[in-house]
Motif scaffolding. Structure first.
Motif, PDB file in Angstrom:
ATOM      1  N   LYS A  51       0.827  -1.207   0.000  1.00 61.50           N
ATOM      2  CA  LYS A  51       0.000   0.000   0.000  1.00 61.50           C
ATOM      3  C   LYS A  51       0.866   1.264   0.000  1.00 61.50           C
ATOM      4  O   LYS A  51       0.658   2.176  -0.808  1.00 61.50           O
ATOM      5  CB  LYS A  51      -0.929   0.004   1.223  1.00 61.50           C
ATOM      6  CG  LYS A  51      -1.782  -1.250   1.327  1.00 61.50           C
ATOM      7  CD  LYS A  51      -2.680  -1.237   2.547  1.00 61.50           C
ATOM      8  CE  LYS A  51      -1.941  -1.241   3.873  1.00 61.50           C
ATOM      9  NZ  LYS A  51      -1.232  -2.493   4.174  1.00 61.50           N
ATOM     10  N   SER A  52       1.846   1.301   0.905  1.00 56.32           N
ATOM     11  CA  SER A  52       2.722   2.480   0.946  1.00 56.32           C
ATOM     12  C   SER A  52       3.506   2.608  -0.350  1.00 56.32           C
ATOM     13  O   SER A  52       3.726   3.717  -0.852  1.00 56.32           O
ATOM     14  CB  SER A  52       3.693   2.383   2.120  1.00 56.32           C
ATOM     15  OG  SER A  52       2.988   2.369   3.334  1.00 56.32           O
ATOM     16  N   THR A  53       3.918   1.476  -0.892  1.00 55.88           N
ATOM     17  CA  THR A  53       4.665   1.496  -2.157  1.00 55.88           C
ATOM     18  C   THR A  53       3.818   2.124  -3.255  1.00 55.88           C
ATOM     19  O   THR A  53       4.300   2.962  -4.025  1.00 55.88           O
ATOM     20  CB  THR A  53       5.063   0.059  -2.545  1.00 55.88           C
ATOM     21  OG1 THR A  53       5.784  -0.515  -1.461  1.00 55.88           O
ATOM     22  CG2 THR A  53       5.923   0.060  -3.789  1.00 55.88           C
ATOM     23  N   PHE A  87       2.677  11.080   5.292  1.00 53.04           N
ATOM     24  CA  PHE A  87       3.463   9.855   5.351  1.00 53.04           C
ATOM     25  C   PHE A  87       3.077   9.010   6.555  1.00 53.04           C
ATOM     26  O   PHE A  87       2.664   9.527   7.598  1.00 53.04           O
ATOM     27  CB  PHE A  87       4.959  10.184   5.454  1.00 53.04           C
ATOM     28  CG  PHE A  87       5.556  10.708   4.188  1.00 53.04           C
ATOM     29  CD1 PHE A  87       5.880   9.853   3.147  1.00 53.04           C
ATOM     30  CD2 PHE A  87       5.811  12.055   4.034  1.00 53.04           C
ATOM     31  CE1 PHE A  87       6.446  10.341   1.984  1.00 53.04           C
ATOM     32  CE2 PHE A  87       6.377  12.557   2.871  1.00 53.04           C
ATOM     33  CZ  PHE A  87       6.695  11.695   1.840  1.00 53.04           C
ATOM     34  N   GLN A  88       3.266   7.723   6.391  1.00 56.02           N
ATOM     35  CA  GLN A  88       2.973   6.793   7.485  1.00 56.02           C
ATOM     36  C   GLN A  88       3.810   7.124   8.728  1.00 56.02           C
ATOM     37  O   GLN A  88       3.347   7.001   9.838  1.00 56.02           O
ATOM     38  CB  GLN A  88       3.269   5.364   7.002  1.00 56.02           C
ATOM     39  CG  GLN A  88       2.806   4.269   7.937  1.00 56.02           C
ATOM     40  CD  GLN A  88       2.864   2.897   7.273  1.00 56.02           C
ATOM     41  OE1 GLN A  88       3.331   2.744   6.148  1.00 56.02           O
ATOM     42  NE2 GLN A  88       2.376   1.897   7.962  1.00 56.02           N
ATOM     43  N   ASP A  89       5.057   7.557   8.509  1.00 59.21           N
ATOM     44  CA  ASP A  89       5.951   7.812   9.644  1.00 59.21           C
ATOM     45  C   ASP A  89       6.169   9.313   9.886  1.00 59.21           C
ATOM     46  O   ASP A  89       7.277   9.746  10.195  1.00 59.21           O
ATOM     47  CB  ASP A  89       7.283   7.099   9.429  1.00 59.21           C
ATOM     48  CG  ASP A  89       7.884   7.407   8.067  1.00 59.21           C
ATOM     49  OD1 ASP A  89       7.198   8.049   7.251  1.00 59.21           O
ATOM     50  OD2 ASP A  89       9.034   7.019   7.809  1.00 59.21           O
ATOM     51  N   LEU A 163      -3.116   9.627   1.861  1.00 57.87           N
ATOM     52  CA  LEU A 163      -3.050   9.544   3.321  1.00 57.87           C
ATOM     53  C   LEU A 163      -2.646   8.129   3.697  1.00 57.87           C
ATOM     54  O   LEU A 163      -3.377   7.182   3.437  1.00 57.87           O
ATOM     55  CB  LEU A 163      -4.418   9.875   3.913  1.00 57.87           C
ATOM     56  CG  LEU A 163      -4.956  11.279   3.614  1.00 57.87           C
ATOM     57  CD1 LEU A 163      -6.462  11.269   3.462  1.00 57.87           C
ATOM     58  CD2 LEU A 163      -4.534  12.240   4.698  1.00 57.87           C
ATOM     59  N   ASP A 164      -1.463   7.989   4.304  1.00 54.39           N
ATOM     60  CA  ASP A 164      -0.962   6.663   4.651  1.00 54.39           C
ATOM     61  C   ASP A 164      -1.163   6.412   6.142  1.00 54.39           C
ATOM     62  O   ASP A 164      -0.345   6.828   6.963  1.00 54.39           O
ATOM     63  CB  ASP A 164       0.517   6.546   4.269  1.00 54.39           C
ATOM     64  CG  ASP A 164       0.948   5.093   4.124  1.00 54.39           C
ATOM     65  OD1 ASP A 164       0.189   4.203   4.565  1.00 54.39           O
ATOM     66  OD2 ASP A 164       2.030   4.857   3.555  1.00 54.39           O
ATOM     67  N   GLU A 165      -2.241   5.763   6.468  1.00 57.10           N
ATOM     68  CA  GLU A 165      -2.595   5.503   7.869  1.00 57.10           C
ATOM     69  C   GLU A 165      -2.448   6.741   8.739  1.00 57.10           C
ATOM     70  O   GLU A 165      -1.731   6.718   9.738  1.00 57.10           O
ATOM     71  CB  GLU A 165      -1.742   4.367   8.435  1.00 57.10           C
ATOM     72  CG  GLU A 165      -2.005   3.048   7.751  1.00 57.10           C
ATOM     73  CD  GLU A 165      -1.167   1.928   8.317  1.00 57.10           C
ATOM     74  OE1 GLU A 165      -0.923   1.919   9.524  1.00 57.10           O
ATOM     75  OE2 GLU A 165      -0.746   1.061   7.535  1.00 57.10           O
ATOM     76  N   PRO A 166      -3.136   7.816   8.378  1.00 56.26           N
ATOM     77  CA  PRO A 166      -2.881   9.084   9.073  1.00 56.26           C
ATOM     78  C   PRO A 166      -3.444   9.119  10.490  1.00 56.26           C
ATOM     79  O   PRO A 166      -3.029   9.946  11.284  1.00 56.26           O
ATOM     80  CB  PRO A 166      -3.602  10.107   8.198  1.00 56.26           C
ATOM     81  CG  PRO A 166      -4.718   9.339   7.577  1.00 56.26           C
ATOM     82  CD  PRO A 166      -4.177   7.947   7.350  1.00 56.26           C
TER      83      PRO A 166
HETATM   84 MG   LIG Z   1       2.623   1.137   4.756  1.00 54.85          MG
END
Ligand SMILES: [Mg+2]
Ligand SMILES: Nc1ncnc2c1ncn2[C@@H]1O[C@H](COP(=O)(O)OP(=O)(O)OP(=O)(O)O)[C@@H](O)[C@H]1O
Lengths: 254, 300
Positions: A51-53, A87-89, A163-166
């Protein structure tokens, strides 16, 4: 009217499994998705299914993939201010305080200095951090850092927001409120949003469609239309049925 | 301009729907309850912390006194502390100390400034261009292995015995760590933040100025401090070999006349000045870093 339709045509992505080695890890396999202007897409799927990719590819950070990504019918070329991301992080700048971290996204924006300052303040208020404007990232909690990242993602008003797991690190109450805010902003600004989440309830609550991905290699398993009026009611029987439907996909996968 | 939303700045509408937005209540501010620390305890531990750095020097001084008292070494070899102190005050009173210290300081300042600027430029060039790095770095790494003293005969022929010789050798000493640390800063640039910068349309220069350099502050300061230490050390070496004034010269002179008190006095001054300048760098770094703590911690 914004014209921010997004087309993913046969996207495949491989990584060298080890630097220098010839064997490759297929992370995405033939992803096909047409996203209408102003659509809200939720993506769910097991950890590691790419997903992030996929979001990195859409953002334009990684240009080594097969297939085509079209924005308004034109292939994307690197990153662009019209595509934003949370970003997720988090990726906050440790040497900048909360306000400066949000303002970073506006470095190349055409707004005047005053407009920048005002919109930064507004977005910090939106995520409830007005008392922490001067705090540095190491002085705030993980959930607060995530809210700063959300404010930074929104402040530039991209026409496509990834939105990556925001909301992953937030307590239930704050999360529900920010879901409402995301929906308000999406409705008002008519921006296209792609939300990656592990929370099936959240995916169904916000998405026009929910894309369920499956791993090894990462591909689309199913796309569900969420044909419910907004704002949605989580205790509505149709809502529950759709959510259970998505959850059953997960159960089969594991 | 890669901005799909073509809103002219004057038509700017705030992103947020005014009024009907339900804003989050402010996050709870820091807890106000304070923990009472017993006063006397806090005091004594603070005093203890402050005293710690002095314990070792004081012990050495004590040993020195004791050694002289007990006659472990003859006075010619190990002059008593009081004698060294007297020599130091004489040097100070006669102005000799100032003349020699000033000569040394001037050399180190000029040499260090020269070495630091070339080092930063070299490091930047190699950091910005992989091609330049591939061309230069191996040669650079080979040349830096050669100590100052080995360069001396060659440098003597090239620059003569005057000031330029000292500047060049000191500059070379400072240049090495500063170049390597600057380059290191580029190699260690935080990848995640660089990607975030790209998402906000940062140009190459914006990435360098807003991401690489701020992230590099601690590494750059390490380079500058190391560079200064190297410069200061080689200053004394250079002056030992070829000069008629300077702190290094005082040491040679004292040795030749077998005045070890003079040698000791000069050593104390060299150490003192070096320490002071190092503290200065430390202070400047902390000023620059105000507010943020480094990502690194300390094992406790
Ligand atoms: Mg991810
Ligand atoms: N730079 C990389 N080099 C090699 N492999 C990578 C790289 N980035 C990601 N991968 C691999 O790609 C796969 C998908 O990673 P990705 O981060 O997209 O997963 P994800 O679906 O976002 O997972 P999560 O839900 O845990 O965030 C993983 O198996 C990961 O090991």
């Amino acid at each position: 009217m914004l014209n921010n339709s997004l087309t993913l045509e046969n996207i495949s992505k491989r990584f060298a499994s080890r630097p220098g080695s010839t064997s490759q890890l297929q992370v995405l396999d033939n992803i096909q998705l047409n996203i209408a202007p102003g659509e809200f897409i939720s993506i769910v799927g097991a950890s590691g299914c790419g997903k992030s990719t996929l979001l990195r590819l859409i953002l334009g950070l990684d240009e080594e993939y097969d297939g085509r990504i079209l924005l308004d019918g034109k292939p994307i070329d690197g990153t662009g201010l019209e595509r934003g991301i949370v970003f997720q992080d988090h990726r906050l700048f440790p040497w900048l305080n909360v306000e400066q971290n949000v303002a970073v996204a506006l470095k190349n924006s055409p707004l005047s200095a005053k407009e920048k300052r005002d919109t930064v303040r507004e977005h910090i208020e939106l995520v409830g951090l007005q008392d922490f404007i001067d705090a540095y990232p190491h002085q705030i909690s993980g959930g607060m850092a995530q809210r700063v990242a959300i404010a930074r993602g929104l402040v530039n008003r991209p026409s496509v927001l990834l939105l990556d797991e925001p909301l992953g690190a937030l307590d239930a109450l704050t999360r529900a409120r920010l879901q409402g805010e995301l929906q308000n902003i999406w409705a008002k600004e008519k921006i296209t949003m792609i939300l990656v989440t592990h929370d099936v309830d959240e995916a169904v609550f916000l998405g026009d469609r929910v894309v369920v991905m499956q791993p090894n290699p990462g591909r689309i398993r199913r796309i569900l239309d969420i044909d419910l009026p907004r704002p949605r009611n989580r205790s509505d029987s149709r809502f529950i049925a759709l959510r259970d439907d998505v959850l059953s996909d997960f159960a089969e996968l594991h | 301009m890669a901005r799909a939303q073509t809103v002219a700045p004057e038509q700017y509408v705030p992103a947020l729907p005014k009024g009907n937005v339900q804003r989050l209540p402010p996050a709870p501010t820091r807890p106000v309850r304070k923990v009472e620390v017993p006063r006397t305890w806090a005091w004594s531990s603070q005093l203890g912390d402050r005293a710690l750095p002095w314990l070792l020097p004081l012990a050495v001084l004590g040993l020195w006194f004791l050694g002289v008292e007990q006659g472990w070494l003859s006075e010619q070899v190990l002059p008593p502390p009081a004698y060294v102190y007297e020599t130091l005050s004489d040097l100070f009173a006669s102005g000799d100390l100032w003349i020699n210290a000033a000569a040394s300081l001037q050399r180190v300042v000029v040499g260090f400034a020269l070495g630091a600027s070339i080092g930063v430029v070299l490091g930047l060039a190699m950091g910005l261009s992989k091609t330049i790095e591939d061309y230069l770095l191996p040669t650079f790494n080979a040349i830096v292995q050669i100590p100052v003293l080995a360069w001396l005969p060659f440098a003597l022929l090239l620059f003569g015995i005057g000031e330029p010789l000292k500047y060049v050798l000191i500059a070379k000493a400072a240049l090495v760590p500063i170049t390597l640390c600057t380059l290191q800063a580029f190699h260690q640039a935080p990848k995640g933040l660089l990607e975030a910068g790209r998402a906000y349309g940062f140009s190459r220069w914006q990435s360098v100025i807003f991401i690489v350099l701020p992230a590099a502050v601690p590494t750059l300061f390490t380079g500058l401090r190391l560079g200064f230490t190297k410069a200061w050390l080689s200053l004394v070496v250079v002056e030992l070999v070829a000069s008629s004034e300077g702190l290094g010269y005082l040491i040679v002179y004292g040795r030749q006349l077998f005045q070890l008190d003079l040698v000791m006095a000069a050593v104390v001054v060299v150490g003192g000045i070096g320490l002071l300048i190092d503290r200065g760098f430390d202070y400047a770094e902390r000023r620059l870093n105000r507010g943020r703590t480094p990502a690194a911690g300390r094992l406790s």
